[in-house]
Write an enzyme that holds these catalytic residues in place. Structure first.
Site, mmCIF file in Angstrom:
data_model
loop_
_atom_site.group_PDB
_atom_site.id
_atom_site.type_symbol
_atom_site.label_atom_id
_atom_site.label_comp_id
_atom_site.label_asym_id
_atom_site.label_seq_id
_atom_site.Cartn_x
_atom_site.Cartn_y
_atom_site.Cartn_z
ATOM 1 N N ARG A 27 -2.489 6.406 0.216
ATOM 2 C CA ARG A 27 -2.370 6.325 1.855
ATOM 3 C C ARG A 27 -2.047 7.334 2.575
ATOM 4 O O ARG A 27 -2.065 8.175 2.530
ATOM 5 C CB ARG A 27 -1.632 5.096 1.996
ATOM 6 C CG ARG A 27 -3.103 3.865 2.415
ATOM 7 C CD ARG A 27 -3.046 2.979 3.359
ATOM 8 N NE ARG A 27 -4.339 1.978 3.758
ATOM 9 C CZ ARG A 27 -4.459 1.137 4.720
ATOM 10 N NH1 ARG A 27 -3.447 1.003 4.440
ATOM 11 N NH2 ARG A 27 -5.360 0.655 4.529
ATOM 12 N N ARG A 40 0.545 -1.477 0.216
ATOM 13 C CA ARG A 40 0.385 -0.191 -0.017
ATOM 14 C C ARG A 40 0.737 1.030 -0.063
ATOM 15 O O ARG A 40 0.298 2.085 0.009
ATOM 16 C CB ARG A 40 -0.710 0.040 1.266
ATOM 17 C CG ARG A 40 -1.529 -1.207 1.582
ATOM 18 C CD ARG A 40 -2.698 -1.291 0.287
ATOM 19 N NE ARG A 40 -3.677 -0.884 0.110
ATOM 20 C CZ ARG A 40 -4.652 -0.989 0.699
ATOM 21 N NH1 ARG A 40 -4.969 -1.756 1.700
ATOM 22 N NH2 ARG A 40 -5.621 0.518 0.657
ATOM 23 N N ASP A 48 -7.447 -0.905 -7.325
ATOM 24 C CA ASP A 48 -7.419 -1.313 -5.948
ATOM 25 C C ASP A 48 -8.216 -2.835 -6.589
ATOM 26 O O ASP A 48 -8.856 -2.956 -7.763
ATOM 27 C CB ASP A 48 -8.880 -0.673 -5.842
ATOM 28 C CG ASP A 48 -9.093 -0.859 -4.076
ATOM 29 O OD1 ASP A 48 -8.147 -0.755 -2.973
ATOM 30 O OD2 ASP A 48 -10.082 -1.675 -4.009
ATOM 31 N N ARG A 81 -5.852 13.720 -4.202
ATOM 32 C CA ARG A 81 -7.506 12.861 -3.471
ATOM 33 C C ARG A 81 -7.957 13.703 -2.892
ATOM 34 O O ARG A 81 -9.543 13.654 -3.388
ATOM 35 C CB ARG A 81 -6.831 12.805 -2.201
ATOM 36 C CG ARG A 81 -7.486 11.404 -1.028
ATOM 37 C CD ARG A 81 -7.000 10.527 -0.470
ATOM 38 N NE ARG A 81 -7.599 10.265 0.294
ATOM 39 C CZ ARG A 81 -8.551 10.594 1.483
ATOM 40 N NH1 ARG A 81 -8.544 11.136 1.928
ATOM 41 N NH2 ARG A 81 -9.804 9.367 1.637
ATOM 42 N N TYR A 128 -16.272 -9.281 -0.157
ATOM 43 C CA TYR A 128 -16.336 -8.305 -0.200
ATOM 44 C C TYR A 128 -18.473 -7.692 -1.286
ATOM 45 O O TYR A 128 -19.276 -7.295 -1.130
ATOM 46 C CB TYR A 128 -15.607 -6.946 -0.754
ATOM 47 C CG TYR A 128 -14.584 -6.302 -0.082
ATOM 48 C CD1 TYR A 128 -15.270 -5.319 0.848
ATOM 49 C CD2 TYR A 128 -13.426 -6.727 -0.172
ATOM 50 C CE1 TYR A 128 -13.864 -5.446 1.797
ATOM 51 C CE2 TYR A 128 -12.341 -6.328 0.917
ATOM 52 C CZ TYR A 128 -12.491 -5.682 1.787
ATOM 53 O OH TYR A 128 -11.951 -4.572 3.026
HETATM 54 O O1 CP3 Z 1 -0.665 -1.318 -2.229
HETATM 55 C C1 CP3 Z 1 -0.672 -0.102 -3.107
HETATM 56 O O2 CP3 Z 1 -0.229 1.042 -2.960
HETATM 57 C C2 CP3 Z 1 -1.586 0.166 -4.920
HETATM 58 C C3 CP3 Z 1 -3.009 0.285 -4.230
HETATM 59 C C4 CP3 Z 1 -4.224 -0.896 -3.943
HETATM 60 C C5 CP3 Z 1 -4.708 -0.142 -3.059
HETATM 61 N N1 CP3 Z 1 -5.911 -1.206 -2.547
HETATM 62 C C6 CP3 Z 1 -4.900 1.525 -3.255
HETATM 63 C C7 CP3 Z 1 -6.286 1.933 -1.943
HETATM 64 C C8 CP3 Z 1 -3.804 -2.204 -3.037
HETATM 65 C C9 CP3 Z 1 -2.562 -2.995 -3.113
HETATM 66 C C10 CP3 Z 1 -5.168 -2.259 -2.709
HETATM 67 C C11 CP3 Z 1 -5.363 -3.791 -2.423
HETATM 68 C C12 CP3 Z 1 -6.286 -4.057 -1.255
HETATM 69 N N2 CP3 Z 1 -7.612 -3.033 -1.462
HETATM 70 C C13 CP3 Z 1 -6.713 -4.730 -0.220
HETATM 71 C C14 CP3 Z 1 -5.627 -5.501 0.006
HETATM 72 C C15 CP3 Z 1 -4.773 -5.288 0.349
HETATM 73 C C16 CP3 Z 1 -5.496 -5.431 1.549
HETATM 74 O O3 CP3 Z 1 -4.589 -4.201 2.484
HETATM 75 O O4 CP3 Z 1 -5.513 -5.974 2.639
HETATM 76 C C17 CP3 Z 1 -8.194 -4.434 -0.029
HETATM 77 C C18 CP3 Z 1 -8.610 -5.610 1.383
HETATM 78 C C19 CP3 Z 1 -8.847 -3.210 -0.529
HETATM 79 C C20 CP3 Z 1 -10.015 -3.156 -0.220
HETATM 80 C C21 CP3 Z 1 -10.239 -1.101 0.024
HETATM 81 N N3 CP3 Z 1 -9.805 -0.865 -0.896
HETATM 82 C C22 CP3 Z 1 -10.257 -0.968 1.486
HETATM 83 C C23 CP3 Z 1 -10.548 -2.219 2.218
HETATM 84 C C24 CP3 Z 1 -9.995 0.276 1.318
HETATM 85 C C25 CP3 Z 1 -10.996 1.476 2.643
HETATM 86 C C26 CP3 Z 1 -9.408 1.550 3.543
HETATM 87 C C27 CP3 Z 1 -8.238 1.443 2.937
HETATM 88 O O5 CP3 Z 1 -7.369 0.768 2.605
HETATM 89 O O6 CP3 Z 1 -7.246 2.735 2.156
HETATM 90 C C28 CP3 Z 1 -9.757 0.868 0.109
HETATM 91 C C29 CP3 Z 1 -9.130 2.262 -0.345
HETATM 92 C C30 CP3 Z 1 -7.679 2.485 -0.676
HETATM 93 N N4 CP3 Z 1 -7.930 1.832 -2.583
HETATM 94 C C31 CP3 Z 1 -7.526 2.951 -0.971
HETATM 95 C C32 CP3 Z 1 -6.258 3.334 -1.302
HETATM 96 C C33 CP3 Z 1 -4.929 4.320 -1.621
HETATM 97 C C34 CP3 Z 1 -7.830 5.013 -0.364
HETATM 98 C C35 CP3 Z 1 -8.742 6.026 -0.809
HETATM 99 C C36 CP3 Z 1 -8.486 6.782 -0.449
HETATM 100 O O7 CP3 Z 1 -9.106 7.432 0.409
HETATM 101 O O8 CP3 Z 1 -7.363 7.280 -0.106
#
Ligand code: CP3
Length: 343
Positions: free
Chosen positions: A31, A27, A76, A40, A153
């Protein structure tokens, strides 16, 4: 695939001994970086994912800022359910929301195995642009969620600590659950294959919720589908399986032919090694919350982690995603310590 100036992570995944341990952070794209937060404010989440220029900029931010040894595509895991026909929203400070979750066999008519080139072309466009902008600096990691984690999900409709509704669905309607898991698997294989064709150098499958299952259910609901993914793609590029909390299945995950296995911080390097055997790459496993400690402590703890893995068959990483409020210099202390260390 050649022309890479830094191919450390690929050499480690081939089993080679390298001059030092490679490092990246789950991640890392999005983030925690302040330059990400600026974007963002201006663009919605899926807008950032669907605009190749924005996805490229976000993917490159941690490479420029921290000098990690690999880039991970900004996207994502939930773009796959979206491409299969489900509505997916990202609610500010709440996380993902799928307003019409799958609850019955009849609901399966609302999802399909799509033409990924049509529905997810923006991901492949982003990958091509990222590869161009990276210009061989470091390899690019493509990724997808595991079928089980995506089912969580798609059925629960939102995040959960237990994913009880997703489990109830699998235990009450196993045939429907397996039909859905197979549809997700077929979509994911096509999706990851197209990521490779667009230029991804290696792949990671995120099974964030694998650890919620017992050993038998993990095999039935998660591993058998991840095995199909590794079998389909593992001879084209290295595949890393990260099943958080599923350390009990490391030997079985290795047997899929995966090139690397991610582990979280709840299992020690030594125990993980004893489960997984000597001849597999382990990735991890710094507790992301330790990045909130003072930087001298982060450095000492990072060295401890490197020593525990012994400097070979190891990719340094966190045990799960970086937390959003980690200061940049704390993340840098982690990365720099790995890069300075020759165990
Ligand atoms: O790794 C990276 O930096 C690349 C991008 C990436 C994102 N999500 C961007 C994102 C990756 C590899 C993911 C994977 C992901 N997404 C997982 C598996 C990894 C893990 O953490 O367990 C899961 C379960 C998700 C589902 C998801 N997407 C959730 C639960 C959320 C909200 C909370 C969070 O994790 O920030 C997202 C949104 C998301 N995906 C954001 C980002 C940068 C946050 C968006 C924001 O608020 O700016």
């Amino acid at each position: 695939m050649t022309n890479l100036k830094n191919d450390l992570i690929l050499r480690v995944l081939k089993g080679e001994k390298t001059e030092r341990v490679p490092v990246w952070m789950m991640r890392q794209a999005g983030r925690f970086l302040p330059e990400y937060r600026v974007l963002r404010e201006k663009y919605g989440f899926f807008e950032r994912c669907q605009t190749p220029e924005l996805a490229t900029e976000i993917t490159l931010q941690p490479i420029d800022r921290l000098g990690v040894d690999a880039a991970i595509l900004f996207s994502d895991i939930l773009v796959v359910p979206q491409a299969m026909g489900m509505e997916v929203q990202l609610v500010e400070s709440k996380g993902p929301l799928l307003p019409a979750p799958i609850q019955s066999a009849a609901d399966l008519s609302r999802v399909s195995v799509p033409d990924v080139h049509d529905r997810l072309h923006y991901v492949f466009d982003a990958i091509r642009l990222i590869k161009k902008e990276l210009n061989g600096r470091v390899p690019l990691i493509g990724f997808a969620g595991s079928p089980w984690t995506l089912l969580c999900y798609m059925v629960q409709g939102k995040g959960s600590k237990t994913f009880d509704e997703a489990k109830a669905f699998c235990y009450q309607q196993p045939e429907t659950a397996h039909r859905l898991l197979q549809m997700i698997t077929d979509t994911t294989i096509a999706y990851l294959r197209a990521q490779i064709e667009a230029g991804a150098d290696l792949l990671q499958v995120f099974d964030s919720w694998g650890g919620l299952l017992n050993e038998q259910d993990f095999e039935q609901l998660s591993l058998q589908y991840m095995r199909q993914i590794v079998t389909a793609l593992g001879d084209r590029v290295p595949v890393i399986l990260f099943a958080k909390g599923a350390w009990f299945a490391l030997a079985e995950m290795k047997a899929t032919g995966a090139a690397g296995l991610g582990i979280d911080w709840c299992v020690s390097a030594q125990k993980a090694r004893s489960f997984a055997g000597d001849d597999i790459v382990l990735q991890g496993n710094f507790d992301p919350a330790w990045l909130l400690a003072p930087t001298p402590v982060i450095k000492a703890k990072t060295k401890e982690m490197l020593q525990a893995f012994g400097g070979h068959h190891h990719i340094a990483n966190l045990g799960h995603g970086i937390l959003p409020h980690v200061p940049v210099d704390h993340a840098r202390a982690f990365v720099d310590t790995v890069k300075e260390c020759t165990v």
